[in-house]
Design a protein around this motif. Sequence first.
Motif, PDB file in Angstrom:
ATOM      1  N   GLN A  57      17.246   1.850  -0.182  1.00  0.00           N
ATOM      2  CA  GLN A  57      17.379   0.670  -1.084  1.00  0.00           C
ATOM      3  C   GLN A  57      16.226  -0.106  -1.545  1.00  0.00           C
ATOM      4  OE1 GLN A  57      20.047  -1.722   1.331  1.00  0.00           O
ATOM      5  NE2 GLN A  57      21.525   0.093   1.766  1.00  0.00           N
ATOM      6  N   GLY A  58      15.491   0.801  -2.059  1.00  0.00           N
ATOM      7  CA  GLY A  58      14.174   0.061  -2.728  1.00  0.00           C
ATOM      8  C   GLY A  58      12.958   0.849  -2.774  1.00  0.00           C
ATOM      9  N   SER A  59      11.875   0.409  -3.084  1.00  0.00           N
ATOM     10  CA  SER A  59      10.637   1.412  -3.488  1.00  0.00           C
ATOM     11  C   SER A  59       9.823   0.783  -2.200  1.00  0.00           C
ATOM     12  CB  SER A  59       9.686   0.863  -4.917  1.00  0.00           C
ATOM     13  OG  SER A  59       8.528   1.197  -4.656  1.00  0.00           O
ATOM     14  N   GLY A  60       8.992   1.663  -1.530  1.00  0.00           N
ATOM     15  CA  GLY A  60       8.201   1.634  -0.433  1.00  0.00           C
ATOM     16  C   GLY A  60       6.811   0.891  -1.186  1.00  0.00           C
ATOM     17  N   ALA A  61       6.511   1.478  -2.292  1.00  0.00           N
ATOM     18  CA  ALA A  61       5.377   0.921  -3.053  1.00  0.00           C
ATOM     19  C   ALA A  61       5.500  -0.451  -3.170  1.00  0.00           C
ATOM     20  CB  ALA A  61       5.183   2.035  -4.444  1.00  0.00           C
ATOM     21  N   GLU A  62       6.642  -0.961  -3.742  1.00  0.00           N
ATOM     22  CA  GLU A  62       6.716  -2.517  -3.829  1.00  0.00           C
ATOM     23  C   GLU A  62       6.450  -3.233  -2.453  1.00  0.00           C
ATOM     24  OE1 GLU A  62      10.610  -3.255  -5.444  1.00  0.00           O
ATOM     25  OE2 GLU A  62      10.042  -2.280  -7.202  1.00  0.00           O
ATOM     26  N   VAL A  63       6.672  -2.579  -1.373  1.00  0.00           N
ATOM     27  CA  VAL A  63       6.731  -3.225  -0.309  1.00  0.00           C
ATOM     28  C   VAL A  63       5.048  -3.150   0.188  1.00  0.00           C
ATOM     29  CG1 VAL A  63       7.056  -3.220   2.333  1.00  0.00           C
ATOM     30  CG2 VAL A  63       9.014  -2.633   0.945  1.00  0.00           C
ATOM     31  N   GLY A  64       4.523  -2.095  -0.133  1.00  0.00           N
ATOM     32  CA  GLY A  64       2.956  -2.087   0.120  1.00  0.00           C
ATOM     33  C   GLY A  64       2.229  -2.988  -0.565  1.00  0.00           C
ATOM     34  N   ARG A  65       2.579  -3.002  -1.840  1.00  0.00           N
ATOM     35  CA  ARG A  65       1.804  -3.821  -2.549  1.00  0.00           C
ATOM     36  C   ARG A  65       2.069  -5.525  -2.320  1.00  0.00           C
ATOM     37  NH1 ARG A  65       4.242  -0.539  -6.792  1.00  0.00           N
ATOM     38  NH2 ARG A  65       2.573   0.724  -7.590  1.00  0.00           N
ATOM     39  N   MET A  66       3.435  -5.975  -1.799  1.00  0.00           N
ATOM     40  CA  MET A  66       3.645  -7.242  -1.197  1.00  0.00           C
ATOM     41  C   MET A  66       2.884  -7.426  -0.016  1.00  0.00           C
ATOM     42  SD  MET A  66       7.127  -8.676   0.201  1.00  0.00           S
ATOM     43  CE  MET A  66       7.061 -10.401   1.152  1.00  0.00           C
ATOM     44  N   ALA A  67       2.823  -6.448   0.845  1.00  0.00           N
ATOM     45  CA  ALA A  67       1.991  -6.483   2.365  1.00  0.00           C
ATOM     46  C   ALA A  67       0.655  -7.004   1.810  1.00  0.00           C
ATOM     47  CB  ALA A  67       2.279  -5.407   2.865  1.00  0.00           C
ATOM     48  N   HIS A  73      -3.252  -5.100   6.327  1.00  0.00           N
ATOM     49  CA  HIS A  73      -3.545  -3.745   5.961  1.00  0.00           C
ATOM     50  C   HIS A  73      -2.477  -2.966   5.683  1.00  0.00           C
ATOM     51  CE1 HIS A  73      -7.540  -4.849   7.222  1.00  0.00           C
ATOM     52  NE2 HIS A  73      -7.104  -5.062   8.599  1.00  0.00           N
ATOM     53  N   VAL A  74      -2.546  -1.754   4.915  1.00  0.00           N
ATOM     54  CA  VAL A  74      -1.406  -0.998   4.581  1.00  0.00           C
ATOM     55  C   VAL A  74      -1.890   0.484   4.977  1.00  0.00           C
ATOM     56  CG1 VAL A  74       0.140  -0.337   2.788  1.00  0.00           C
ATOM     57  CG2 VAL A  74      -0.408  -2.601   3.103  1.00  0.00           C
ATOM     58  N   LEU A  81       3.557  11.809  -1.656  1.00  0.00           N
ATOM     59  CA  LEU A  81       2.537  11.085  -2.016  1.00  0.00           C
ATOM     60  C   LEU A  81       2.252  11.132  -3.669  1.00  0.00           C
ATOM     61  CD1 LEU A  81      -0.147  11.942   0.668  1.00  0.00           C
ATOM     62  CD2 LEU A  81       1.322   9.971   0.433  1.00  0.00           C
ATOM     63  N   ASP A  82       2.871  12.057  -4.494  1.00  0.00           N
ATOM     64  CA  ASP A  82       2.958  12.314  -5.790  1.00  0.00           C
ATOM     65  C   ASP A  82       3.939  11.500  -6.662  1.00  0.00           C
ATOM     66  OD1 ASP A  82       0.844  14.092  -5.475  1.00  0.00           O
ATOM     67  OD2 ASP A  82       2.202  15.605  -5.374  1.00  0.00           O
ATOM     68  N   SER A  83       4.820  10.537  -5.854  1.00  0.00           N
ATOM     69  CA  SER A  83       5.828   9.932  -6.513  1.00  0.00           C
ATOM     70  C   SER A  83       5.271   8.677  -7.185  1.00  0.00           C
ATOM     71  CB  SER A  83       6.685   9.577  -5.585  1.00  0.00           C
ATOM     72  OG  SER A  83       6.226   8.641  -4.453  1.00  0.00           O
ATOM     73  N   ILE A  84       4.073   8.106  -6.762  1.00  0.00           N
ATOM     74  CA  ILE A  84       3.434   7.078  -7.427  1.00  0.00           C
ATOM     75  C   ILE A  84       2.130   7.251  -8.041  1.00  0.00           C
ATOM     76  CG2 ILE A  84       5.101   5.282  -6.104  1.00  0.00           C
ATOM     77  CD1 ILE A  84       2.733   4.685  -4.494  1.00  0.00           C
ATOM     78  N   SER A  85       1.679   6.785  -9.204  1.00  0.00           N
ATOM     79  CA  SER A  85       0.465   7.194  -9.664  1.00  0.00           C
ATOM     80  C   SER A  85      -0.649   6.143  -8.863  1.00  0.00           C
ATOM     81  CB  SER A  85       0.549   6.916 -10.992  1.00  0.00           C
ATOM     82  OG  SER A  85       0.801   5.558 -11.455  1.00  0.00           O
ATOM     83  N   GLU A  86      -0.363   5.133  -8.588  1.00  0.00           N
ATOM     84  CA  GLU A  86      -1.377   4.056  -8.047  1.00  0.00           C
ATOM     85  C   GLU A  86      -1.104   3.813  -6.569  1.00  0.00           C
ATOM     86  OE1 GLU A  86      -1.611   0.483 -10.533  1.00  0.00           O
ATOM     87  OE2 GLU A  86      -1.989   1.881 -12.294  1.00  0.00           O
ATOM     88  N   LYS A  87      -2.111   3.742  -5.677  1.00  0.00           N
ATOM     89  CA  LYS A  87      -2.017   3.553  -4.318  1.00  0.00           C
ATOM     90  C   LYS A  87      -3.067   2.738  -3.818  1.00  0.00           C
ATOM     91  CE  LYS A  87      -0.213   8.274  -3.597  1.00  0.00           C
ATOM     92  NZ  LYS A  87      -0.728   8.919  -5.126  1.00  0.00           N
ATOM     93  N   ASP A  88      -3.835   2.046  -4.854  1.00  0.00           N
ATOM     94  CA  ASP A  88      -4.944   1.277  -4.489  1.00  0.00           C
ATOM     95  C   ASP A  88      -4.523  -0.030  -3.459  1.00  0.00           C
ATOM     96  OD1 ASP A  88      -3.730  -0.296  -6.417  1.00  0.00           O
ATOM     97  OD2 ASP A  88      -5.439  -0.433  -7.707  1.00  0.00           O
ATOM     98  N   PHE A  89      -3.243  -0.233  -3.361  1.00  0.00           N
ATOM     99  CA  PHE A  89      -2.865  -1.295  -2.405  1.00  0.00           C
ATOM    100  C   PHE A  89      -3.114  -0.799  -0.906  1.00  0.00           C
ATOM    101  CE2 PHE A  89       1.051   1.181  -3.449  1.00  0.00           C
ATOM    102  CZ  PHE A  89       1.331   1.401  -2.177  1.00  0.00           C
ATOM    103  N   ALA A  90      -3.006   0.637  -0.606  1.00  0.00           N
ATOM    104  CA  ALA A  90      -3.226   0.906   0.755  1.00  0.00           C
ATOM    105  C   ALA A  90      -4.683   1.145   1.036  1.00  0.00           C
ATOM    106  CB  ALA A  90      -2.557   2.411   0.603  1.00  0.00           C
TER     107      ALA A  90
END
Length: 251
Positions: A57-67, A73-74, A81-90
């Motif tokens: 029920q939602g995007s893990g990437a959105e949670v990571g950006r919010m955190a 730290h994330v 890992l290929d499901s999102i293009s940007e992971k610079d929040f991690a």
Amino acid sequence: MRVLLCDDDAHLRVVLRGIMRDRGHEVVGEADTAGDSKGLVTTAKPDLVLIDLSLRQGSGAEVGRMAAAHGCHVIVFSAFLDSISEKDFADAVIAKPDFHALEAAIDALSMRTSSGDRWDRGQPDRRTSSVTGRDLPYAPIDPTDAFYQALDGAVPGDTLVLIDVPSGPADAEALAVVARGVIRPHDHLMLRGAQVALLLVASSPDAGSAVTTRLTTATADTDYGEGWTWRSRVLTADESPAEAYQQLRQS
């Protein structure tokens, strides 16, 4: 550190909880949906959020950006890992189920100093080529011929682990599925009747013990988690891997 675990796999969360506890960290919350994860970021105030990109029920990437925006730290620990293009929040991006890399990332964050990180922020660390230089398994559970082919290419320092499940093949199959989740992407696994065979590639001397400890934790609350036994052998330069496997089976 205060840690929030965000993953929709309950068995895996048990393993992750044990990893954090063994390193002296406190798990302050667990969630399997994006909504619950976001709520816990706010209420539990974790120092570290460990997150799978594929949540319910939602995007893990959105949670990571919010955190990250809340100063956490994330660590992304995901098979997607290929499901999102940007992971610079991690702070670290680890391919599931590379627990060796995950533990190293956790330790790196614990030892972080003002001089810099030991990890490149937002960059995947798949470890497959740098650790082994050998092919990945043919499938999550290798067919017999594929496992023997991998065994033929084994080298000194690799570890063989045999797990016997006295309650039968059905429970061995269930155990094998969990075992695949606690070994690394380049390790091999074969199911043969009521026995699970593992080939831990480029492993440490205590790899057999480390893997079976994780497996014990992950299966503690299951019917098939009782009664299984294991034995292991680190390959040496003066023996054939196939002969070592047969000797281990007969021991």
